[in-house]
Write an enzyme that holds these catalytic residues in place. Structure first.
Site, PDB file in Angstrom:
ATOM      1  N   LYS A   1       0.868  -1.138  -0.183  1.00 13.74           N
ATOM      2  CA  LYS A   1       0.002  -0.033   0.213  1.00 13.74           C
ATOM      3  C   LYS A   1       0.789   1.243  -0.073  1.00 13.74           C
ATOM      4  O   LYS A   1       1.897   1.187   0.431  1.00 13.74           O
ATOM      5  CB  LYS A   1      -0.753  -0.006   1.366  1.00 13.74           C
ATOM      6  CG  LYS A   1      -1.965   0.908   1.360  1.00 13.74           C
ATOM      7  CD  LYS A   1      -2.571   0.765   2.574  1.00 13.74           C
ATOM      8  CE  LYS A   1      -4.114   1.810   2.616  1.00 13.74           C
ATOM      9  NZ  LYS A   1      -4.775   1.435   3.921  1.00 13.74           N
TER      10      LYS A   1
ATOM     11  N   LYS B   1      33.058  15.948  11.426  1.00 14.50           N
ATOM     12  CA  LYS B   1      31.622  16.362  12.020  1.00 14.50           C
ATOM     13  C   LYS B   1      31.648  15.778  13.512  1.00 14.50           C
ATOM     14  O   LYS B   1      32.291  14.709  13.971  1.00 14.50           O
ATOM     15  CB  LYS B   1      30.508  15.624  11.630  1.00 14.50           C
ATOM     16  CG  LYS B   1      29.275  16.020  11.915  1.00 14.50           C
ATOM     17  CD  LYS B   1      28.129  15.430  10.629  1.00 14.50           C
ATOM     18  CE  LYS B   1      28.023  13.868  10.905  1.00 14.50           C
ATOM     19  NZ  LYS B   1      27.003  13.330   9.980  1.00 14.50           N
ATOM     20  N   MET B   2      31.065  16.784  14.523  1.00 16.05           N
ATOM     21  CA  MET B   2      30.881  16.328  16.034  1.00 16.05           C
ATOM     22  C   MET B   2      29.601  16.503  16.315  1.00 16.05           C
ATOM     23  O   MET B   2      28.637  17.196  15.714  1.00 16.05           O
ATOM     24  CB  MET B   2      31.762  17.212  16.710  1.00 16.05           C
ATOM     25  CG  MET B   2      31.460  18.627  16.714  1.00 16.05           C
ATOM     26  SD  MET B   2      32.656  19.711  17.647  1.00 16.05           S
ATOM     27  CE  MET B   2      32.621  18.826  19.294  1.00 16.05           C
ATOM     28  N   LYS B   3      29.201  15.665  17.306  1.00 15.35           N
ATOM     29  CA  LYS B   3      27.802  15.611  17.848  1.00 15.35           C
ATOM     30  C   LYS B   3      27.662  16.952  18.843  1.00 15.35           C
ATOM     31  O   LYS B   3      28.468  17.311  19.407  1.00 15.35           O
ATOM     32  CB  LYS B   3      27.591  14.394  18.878  1.00 15.35           C
ATOM     33  CG  LYS B   3      27.728  13.245  17.964  1.00 15.35           C
ATOM     34  CD  LYS B   3      26.690  13.021  16.969  1.00 15.35           C
ATOM     35  CE  LYS B   3      26.859  11.562  15.953  1.00 15.35           C
ATOM     36  NZ  LYS B   3      26.063  11.439  14.848  1.00 15.35           N
TER      37      LYS B   3
ATOM     38  N   HIS C   1      24.152   9.270   3.839  1.00 19.08           N
ATOM     39  CA  HIS C   1      24.633   8.961   5.178  1.00 19.08           C
ATOM     40  C   HIS C   1      25.358   7.241   4.977  1.00 19.08           C
ATOM     41  O   HIS C   1      24.886   6.633   4.345  1.00 19.08           O
ATOM     42  CB  HIS C   1      23.289   8.918   5.965  1.00 19.08           C
ATOM     43  CG  HIS C   1      23.346   8.298   7.421  1.00 19.08           C
ATOM     44  ND1 HIS C   1      22.957   7.111   7.890  1.00 19.08           N
ATOM     45  CD2 HIS C   1      23.864   8.877   8.599  1.00 19.08           C
ATOM     46  CE1 HIS C   1      23.045   7.023   8.900  1.00 19.08           C
ATOM     47  NE2 HIS C   1      23.696   7.986   9.566  1.00 19.08           N
TER      48      HIS C   1
ATOM     49  N   GLU D   1      30.190   9.806   3.757  1.00 18.48           N
ATOM     50  CA  GLU D   1      30.631  10.002   5.265  1.00 18.48           C
ATOM     51  C   GLU D   1      31.650   8.821   5.367  1.00 18.48           C
ATOM     52  O   GLU D   1      31.787   7.831   4.737  1.00 18.48           O
ATOM     53  CB  GLU D   1      29.307   9.872   5.976  1.00 18.48           C
ATOM     54  CG  GLU D   1      29.576  10.154   7.409  1.00 18.48           C
ATOM     55  CD  GLU D   1      27.978  10.360   8.231  1.00 18.48           C
ATOM     56  OE1 GLU D   1      27.110  10.033   7.509  1.00 18.48           O
ATOM     57  OE2 GLU D   1      28.198  10.534   9.455  1.00 18.48           O
TER      58      GLU D   1
HETATM   59 MG    MG Z   1      23.576  12.441  11.274  1.00 13.27          MG
END
Ligand code: MG
Length: 387
Positions: A100, A181-183, A320, A339
């Protein structure tokens, strides 16, 4: 030529990392093997994939619906026009029978992981690396030999100090990366700002992005936008709920540097809503779909075509995943970059054992398919499944 079996198993990631929203202590992923009756080098061709990281294993839906549909279909109905290879588009159509509209994430991981494994098999049957096969089909034959890659790092870990995060970032730069990249969002705002400042002091000319993993409501998302503005970041990722398009638009109206999202959007329509209603700025903001979690590569091609109809260029797309699947897809479609998760997510992070990182780019392998055969610890898990 036919698919003789499709096997799947759930494997724990064994990670003690956390972002601002959740930890990975229970995280699993589904490994899939698509076994064909085609023989290369004396062995049957097997296509492999896993459902990336961050979503749990999805074997139940595969076992109940998608695998039986493929195995019950007439084999010749799943082949290309010349009958000399699998046709991933027809196989996607077969998996979608009697499904669906809407409700994408209930099935998009399961279907997407099988789709990526089918592409791995198709590239091996064609005796080409997947990025080459994709470039021929989706990127005018432009085949790169390396790909821009940044490190998705800066996780929160128990007992971690700012000096620990600085050491981590130094390791990434020493390894050859030029963007990290960092959190953010795992500490109070003022402490997170000090953590970013600490990282900036070791980065030199390298670029920095931050990722909030959908943690914030409106007030906090806007407060972080204001606090992050002076840092001139490469991007501010997943500030809020992945489908809060009104808040995205509000953030885009007050935050000048690029915003990023997309790893939690599972359909072409959701991504179209982002660019129509989320205020996403063409050729400025970043879109980060995870193909195995979003119906796979055939559907990714449809999403790219949709974005191009809206005037977007592929340099704004960074899939990602931090694995060889997203690396091959980024290279094959000619995207902005991929990444990388060096040293995290156990056997599932990282690239081929012989991949080299230089000046922010990763070399691409010439192995047929995605190239899991060159990633020894992961390939051991995959080979066991197919044996
Ligand atoms: Mg992310």
């Amino acid at each position: 030529m036919r698919i003789v079996d499709i096997r799947e198993t759930a494997v724990p990631l064994r990670s003690n990392l956390a972002n601002s929203s959740f930890d990975f202590s229970e995280m699993t992923t589904s490994v899939v093997a698509v076994v064909t009756d085609v023989v290369r080098d004396g062995r049957p061709v097997v296509g492999y994939a896993f459902n990336s990281t961050g979503r749990y294993a999805c074997g139940a839906a595969m076992r109940e619906r998608f695998i039986p549909r493929i195995l019950r279909a007439k084999p010749e109905g799943l082949l290309n026009g010349s009958g000399d290879n699998l046709d991933p588009e027809k196989i996607l159509g077969c998996m979608m029978r009697r499904e669906k509209a809407g409700g994408h994430s209930e099935r998009s991981n399961a279907i997407g992981t099988i789709d990526v494994a089918v592409w791995d098999a198709a590239a091996k049957i064609a005796e080409k690396p997947l990025h080459r096969l994709l470039a021929e089909r989706y990127s005018g034959g432009k085949v790169p030999d390396k790909m821009f890659c940044y490190v998705g790092g800066g996780w929160y870990a128990p007992g971690q100090t700012f000096a620990d995060v600085q050491d981590e970032m130094r390791r990434h730069l020493d390894a050859g990366y030029t963007m990290v990249k960092m959190k953010v969002g795992g500490l109070p705002l003022a402490d997170d700002v000090r953590r970013i400042e600490a990282v900036k002091t070791v980065l030199g000319n390298a670029q920095l992005a931050v990722d909030a993993n959908c943690k914030f409501g409106r007030d906090e998302a806007l407060a972080y936008a204001k606090a992050l503005s002076p840092f001139n970041l490469r991007w501010y990722e997943e500030p809020c709920d992945p489908v809060d398009y009104a808040l995205f638009a509000e953030l885009a109206s007050v935050y000048d540097a690029p915003l990023a999202t997309g790893e939690n959007l599972y359909s072409t329509q959701d991504v179209e809503n982002l660019v129509r209603f989320g205020g996403w700025r063409r050729d400025h903001d970043i879109i980060q779909i995870d193909p195995p979690q979003a119906y796979g590569i055939v559907q990714y091609g449809r999403t790219v075509a949709m974005l191009e109809r809206h005037g977007w260029s592929r340099s704004s797309l960074f899939p990602h995943g931090g694995n060889q699947m997203s690396l091959a897809i980024a290279a094959g479609f000619g995207l902005g970059g991929a990444e990388s998760y060096p040293g995290v997510f156990g056997d599932f992070g990282g690239f081929a054992d012989d991949a080299r990182v230089e000046n922010g780019t990763v070399t691409l392998s010439n192995r047929p398919g995605i190239g899991f055969e060159g990633q020894s610890r992961l390939y051991r898990i995959m080979r066991e499944l197919a044996a």
